[in-house]
Write an enzyme that holds these catalytic residues in place. Sequence first.
Site, short mmCIF file in Angstrom:
data_model
loop_
_atom_site.label_atom_id
_atom_site.label_comp_id
_atom_site.label_asym_id
_atom_site.label_seq_id
_atom_site.Cartn_x
_atom_site.Cartn_y
_atom_site.Cartn_z
N GLU A 268 7.76 1.02 10.90
CA GLU A 268 6.59 1.78 10.89
C GLU A 268 5.48 0.33 10.69
O GLU A 268 5.41 -0.21 9.75
CB GLU A 268 6.25 2.75 9.85
CG GLU A 268 4.89 3.16 9.87
CD GLU A 268 4.34 4.27 8.62
OE1 GLU A 268 3.38 4.78 8.66
OE2 GLU A 268 5.32 4.43 8.01
N ASN B 241 0.86 -1.35 -0.05
CA ASN B 241 -0.11 -0.01 -0.08
C ASN B 241 1.07 1.37 -0.11
O ASN B 241 1.81 1.23 0.82
CB ASN B 241 -1.00 0.06 1.26
CG ASN B 241 -0.36 0.14 2.67
OD1 ASN B 241 0.97 -0.43 2.64
ND2 ASN B 241 -0.91 0.41 3.36
N CYS C 3 -1.78 2.14 6.98
CA CYS C 3 -1.06 1.94 8.82
C CYS C 3 -1.81 3.29 9.63
O CYS C 3 -1.72 3.21 10.54
CB CYS C 3 0.20 1.89 8.85
SG CYS C 3 1.06 3.03 7.75
#
Length: 223
Positions: free
Chosen positions: A128, A30, A162
């Site tokens: 992350e 993504n 996220c």
Amino acid sequence: GDTIPVNKLDMLNFNMREPLGVIGMITPWNSPLMLLTGTLAPCLAIGNTVVIKPSEHATASTLALAELIMEAGFPAGVVNVVTGTGTSADDALTRHPDIAQIVFTGSTATGRRIATNAAANLVSCQMELGGKSPPVVFADVDFDHAVNGVVSGIFAAAGQSCVAGSRCFVEASIYDRFVDALVERARRVRVGHPLNDDADMGPLALSAQLAKVESYVASGVHQ
């Protein structure tokens, strides 16, 4: 760097920044280019070299970027791309003794495995991982803008981010009104082909992603 005072006249004490060496980067499917370039640029500017392993579900944009990097005149070997399936390629990269640091964006479970691999070679990780990012809505907010903001925060990219606003904190005095407006706005989200102008939200990226989301919905209903 900085020059640091010492108590001996014949000594000079200073610190100096230098490149770490070879940076291993593992990027998700993504927003693959955005998440890659945000880290790639500073790594190269400081003088490191990089080995990029893109998600097996989104390799084309990274390979295209690598061609542009070559065309721009970067020396051979400064930016490298290695494609492959998740676990095998990730482990080969993160266990390699010549990697000086690992940069990873992806799931928390994969992050734990990568951190374990990095620990074996005593190298640092920049990660992350998944989150539960909440927008916070107070009573004095611009009400309609807040509703639209919360909707776009979770439905953009079909929620596959996220930083998706996957929960929401609302001040008690406007809670009921806000929930009603949010539900009504969500019901008007139009699902369709992502290139169609009349579509608000496209499909999930992968069949495995669909199964995961359906399991979360079932779990939520059950609980």
